[in-house]
Design a protein around this motif. Structure first.
Motif, mmCIF file in Angstrom:
data_model
loop_
_atom_site.group_PDB
_atom_site.id
_atom_site.type_symbol
_atom_site.label_atom_id
_atom_site.label_comp_id
_atom_site.label_asym_id
_atom_site.label_seq_id
_atom_site.Cartn_x
_atom_site.Cartn_y
_atom_site.Cartn_z
ATOM 1 N N LEU A 24 0.833 -1.200 0.000
ATOM 2 C CA LEU A 24 0.000 0.000 0.000
ATOM 3 C C LEU A 24 0.869 1.252 0.000
ATOM 4 O O LEU A 24 1.929 1.290 0.627
ATOM 5 N N THR A 25 0.394 2.285 -0.715
ATOM 6 C CA THR A 25 1.093 3.566 -0.723
ATOM 7 C C THR A 25 0.077 4.699 -0.579
ATOM 8 O O THR A 25 -1.140 4.461 -0.633
ATOM 9 N N ALA A 26 0.589 5.907 -0.439
ATOM 10 C CA ALA A 26 -0.275 7.076 -0.256
ATOM 11 C C ALA A 26 -1.136 7.331 -1.489
ATOM 12 O O ALA A 26 -2.141 8.042 -1.406
ATOM 13 N N SER A 27 -0.796 6.756 -2.623
ATOM 14 C CA SER A 27 -1.621 7.015 -3.808
ATOM 15 C C SER A 27 -2.786 6.022 -3.932
ATOM 16 O O SER A 27 -3.573 6.108 -4.872
ATOM 17 N N ASP A 28 -2.906 5.103 -2.972
ATOM 18 C CA ASP A 28 -4.042 4.174 -3.025
ATOM 19 C C ASP A 28 -5.322 4.842 -2.533
ATOM 20 O O ASP A 28 -5.296 5.708 -1.669
ATOM 21 N N ARG A 29 -6.419 4.407 -3.148
ATOM 22 C CA ARG A 29 -7.758 4.865 -2.754
ATOM 23 C C ARG A 29 -8.596 3.609 -2.587
ATOM 24 O O ARG A 29 -8.861 2.913 -3.568
ATOM 25 N N VAL A 30 -8.989 3.319 -1.360
ATOM 26 C CA VAL A 30 -9.673 2.056 -1.112
ATOM 27 C C VAL A 30 -11.186 2.276 -1.019
ATOM 28 O O VAL A 30 -11.653 3.186 -0.345
ATOM 29 N N ALA A 31 -11.937 1.440 -1.756
ATOM 30 C CA ALA A 31 -13.401 1.513 -1.741
ATOM 31 C C ALA A 31 -13.914 0.710 -0.553
ATOM 32 O O ALA A 31 -13.725 -0.494 -0.478
ATOM 33 N N MET A 32 -14.551 1.395 0.377
ATOM 34 C CA MET A 32 -14.948 0.749 1.634
ATOM 35 C C MET A 32 -16.437 0.428 1.640
ATOM 36 O O MET A 32 -17.278 1.329 1.589
ATOM 37 N N VAL A 33 -16.774 -0.849 1.694
ATOM 38 C CA VAL A 33 -18.173 -1.264 1.885
ATOM 39 C C VAL A 33 -18.322 -2.079 3.166
ATOM 40 O O VAL A 33 -19.430 -2.429 3.559
ATOM 41 N N VAL B 105 -12.431 5.635 0.704
ATOM 42 C CA VAL B 105 -13.638 6.149 0.045
ATOM 43 C C VAL B 105 -14.839 5.326 0.512
ATOM 44 O O VAL B 105 -14.864 4.105 0.305
ATOM 45 N N ALA B 106 -15.805 5.970 1.152
ATOM 46 C CA ALA B 106 -17.031 5.259 1.536
ATOM 47 C C ALA B 106 -17.809 4.984 0.254
ATOM 48 O O ALA B 106 -18.326 5.907 -0.378
ATOM 49 N N ALA B 107 -17.848 3.711 -0.146
ATOM 50 C CA ALA B 107 -18.385 3.371 -1.470
ATOM 51 C C ALA B 107 -19.844 2.951 -1.424
ATOM 52 O O ALA B 107 -20.385 2.506 -2.430
ATOM 53 N N GLY B 108 -20.492 3.111 -0.273
ATOM 54 C CA GLY B 108 -21.911 2.774 -0.186
ATOM 55 C C GLY B 108 -22.121 1.363 0.321
ATOM 56 O O GLY B 108 -21.185 0.696 0.750
ATOM 57 N N SER B 109 -23.388 0.952 0.288
ATOM 58 C CA SER B 109 -23.753 -0.344 0.844
ATOM 59 C C SER B 109 -23.936 -1.364 -0.266
ATOM 60 O O SER B 109 -24.412 -1.042 -1.349
ATOM 61 N N MET B 110 -23.563 -2.617 0.030
ATOM 62 C CA MET B 110 -23.739 -3.685 -0.956
ATOM 63 C C MET B 110 -25.213 -4.012 -1.193
ATOM 64 O O MET B 110 -25.544 -4.816 -2.053
ATOM 65 N N THR B 111 -26.086 -3.379 -0.411
ATOM 66 C CA THR B 111 -27.515 -3.489 -0.688
ATOM 67 C C THR B 111 -27.797 -2.995 -2.103
ATOM 68 O O THR B 111 -28.679 -3.486 -2.785
ATOM 69 N N PHE B 112 -27.038 -1.989 -2.512
ATOM 70 C CA PHE B 112 -27.208 -1.411 -3.848
ATOM 71 C C PHE B 112 -25.899 -1.546 -4.624
ATOM 72 O O PHE B 112 -25.120 -0.594 -4.745
#
Lengths: 527, 86
Positions: free
Chosen positions: A205-214, A237-244
């Protein structure tokens, strides 16, 4: 070893304006996050929280959660992360069991503490997020509780943050076992820091990573995603819920996320979506999977969906802070179905009933050693002694190692089906059924049987637009499995019931089965 | 027609997700997700229900909060789909 608050501060010093957390376009920078944490540390001290106290945190999925987590650590107290989807019974159990001194929660959740003051003598400070009138209405019988708005906690001067000792307790994480009350896993600053560093190392992992968080933040997996990315100055990155799921895919593409951690059901859902290939997922550099074993069939579907991404199949336990093993992506095809090798700093063994290591390909209990292994269960020396033994952490998971030292997990000891003289792992049957075209996911459990003790029940969810044809399913099983491993019963459901952590709720499968055998199955068509 | 769909959807939600407890806590416009009434597994059950009850087939790209967030939005979605296929 730098503890988590130290790593965060360093990241903030390097790039204060870098986005630490993004939720619905609201950006929290590293400088803002650090400042908020330091103010919360000071605020908690004003409310009487001292070094060594426990503070419960029920603000899942938000920037406030992260700031409060680090703020509590800064105060030298231990964070007790709990689900914000709560009820009186489970909330009061955890708060009382860990003797929490303070809790941070949404105003509406105060209702579950109304009239509970006598049960919670240590709990004084309740810090709520939301409107004061909601808080007042929710907490009708206050007792000795003192209410403070989250904003007022942030209002004071930030505290000068003192370093944490690696042996100091950093967190108590409650895990629900297959039986009994939830156990409080005690993790020290050293535990979390070591596990964080190992994961950062193998995921590169590095500072240029952007992780999608579900994932929920309050379980071990989500918790490790937060700390690993924050320690390198990456963006969550709060990527929303897996409901959708379509919304999640759109968020990943729009934010050009480089990483995506999920549990098997996350990937089962995505790979079965009609038109999933229309979404641009070329931004993903790595995809991680943990939380439960993923079948080879699903792993291959996932690989086909994101061919450019490095897929990390991982294995761990809350008792190990999070992670114990990972399969290097370049071994994914060669060692398909394996949970990989021990992560840096961890030793894994497969042992027999006498505790001695077993030869290659012999199935036994997985035992782990490393600086990430918990100190024990909070106020439960008996359970602690059962799992923390002289040779390491007894995981309760069954597995075997191949000649190259790659780990294959057979199942939880408690999930083994005992039918007649056979001990049957649900995994093999699940793998066979999940590989059938038209099947999205499957869970296999033992159900009571007069003759055998237990009989095999397969609960199967079809892909969208498909139906489960029992005859065809059984034909495939018969081709792939010995007769004693054939499911005695097949139950079709729209989706498998899951725990909030995304694991299959095995107890609920039994309940579904009972309802269907008595003719009251909810939506059990198709079989 | 709208009112009919809303009533049926409400009674389905109450029966299957609230186990019959309809204490007016869930209003037609309330977010079923934020209220913790429905999770990702629950949404798939709702999809199956819409098909069985109303003959409405939900495409994957229609599985979004704009259609599934609340009882009101579900009813509006059902009515749009039925009107489109009428």
């Amino acid at each position: 070893m730098t503890t988590l608050p130290g790593s965060l501060r360093r990241a903030a010093e390097r790039s204060p304006d870098q986005a630490a957390f993004v939720a619905q376009k609201r950006v929290t920078t590293y400088a803002e996050l650090c400042a908020a944490a330091a103010r919360i540390t000071a605020g908690l001290a004003r409310l009487g929280v001292a070094r060594g106290d426990r503070v419960a945190l029920l603000l899942d999925g938000s920037a406030e959660y992260i700031a409060a987590y680090y703020g509590v650590l800064g105060a030298g107290a231990a964070v007790v992360p709990l689900s914000s989807d709560t009820r009186t019974r489970s909330l009061v159990y955890a708060l009382s069991h860990c003797d929490a001194k303070a809790a941070l929660l949404d105003a509406k959740n105060l209702q579950y503490l109304s009239g509970q003051a006598p049960e919670l003598p240590s709990l004084r400070a309740l810090i709520y997020r939301g409107e004061a009138r909601v808080a007042d209405a929710a907490l009708r019988e206050r007792g000795h509780f003192e209410l403070t708005a989250y904003e007022s906690l942030l209002a004071g001067e930030p505290a000068a943050v003192l370093p944490n000792d690696p042996n100091e307790l950093a967190s108590i994480v409650y895990t629900s076992g297959t039986t009994g009350k939830p156990k409080g896993v005690m993790l020290t600053h050293g535990n979390l820091a070591h596990n964080t560093q190992s994961i950062v190392e193998y995921l590169q992992l590095t500072a240029s990573d952007r992780v999608a968080m579900v994932l929920p933040f309050h379980y071990a997996y989500g918790n490790s995603v937060l700390h690993t990315h924050l320690s390198v100055g990456a963006t969550i990155v709060a990527a929303g819920s897996m409901t959708f799921p379509v919304q999640v895919l759109e968020n990943i593409a729009a934010a050009r996320c480089t990483g995506f951690p999920g549990v098997p059901s996350t990937f089962a859902r995505l790979t079965s979506l009609a038109g999933v290939e229309r979404h641009d997922l070329s931004c993903l550099r790595y995809v991680t999977q943990a939380g439960a074993a993923m079948t080879p069939a699903l792993t291959e579907k996932l690989h086909a969906l994101v061919p450019q991404a490095r897929i990390f199949v991982m294995y761990g336990q809350t008792e190990a802070s999070a992670r114990l093993a990972y399969l290097p992506p370049d071994k994914l095809s060669e060692k398909l179905g394996s949970a990989g090798k021990a992560i840096p700093g961890v030793t894994l063994e497969v042992v027999g009933a006498d505790g001695a290591p077993l030869p290659a390909r012999a199935t036994g209990e997985i035992v782990a050693r490393g600086a990430n292994i918990m100190r024990g269960y909070w106020r439960d020396p008996e359970q602690t002694a059962k799992v923390l033994r002289s040779n390491g952490l007894h995981t309760g998971d069954l597995g075997w190692l191949d000649e190259d030292g790659f780990l294959y997990i057979v199942g939880r000891e408690s999930e083994m089906i005992k039918a007649g003289a056979h001990r049957i792992s649900p995994r093999e049957i699940e793998d066979v059924i999940e590989a059938i075209d038209g099947v999205r996911e499957c869970a296999v459990v033992g159900v009571p049987d007069e003759q055998l003790g237990q009989a095999i029940l397969a609960v199967v969810a079809p892909r969208d637009g498909h139906e489960i044809e029992r005859q065809r399913l059984m034909r495939t099983c018969l081709e792939e499995l010995p007769r004693y491993k054939l499911p005695a019963h097949v139950l079709a459901v729209p989706a498998l019931p899951r725990t909030p952590a995304g694991k299959v709720a095995r107890a609920e499968l039994l309940e579904l089965w009972r309802q269907s055998s008595s003719g009251t199955a909810p939506a059990a068509g198709g079989a | 027609m709208s009112a009919v769909a809303e009533t049926e959807i409400r009674s389905y939600i109450v029966k299957n997700f609230l186990f019959g407890v309809d204490d007016d806590n869930v209003k037609a416009e309330d977010s079923l997700l934020e209220k913790g009434v429905i999770d990702s597994t629950g949404v798939l059950e709702v999809v199956a229900f819409l098909d069985e009850q109303f003959g409405v087939t939900v495409q994957d790209d229609e599985l979004v909060p704009a259609n599934f967030e609340s009882i009101q939005k579900l009813a509006a979605f059902v009515n749009r789909k039925r009107a489109a296929s009428a």
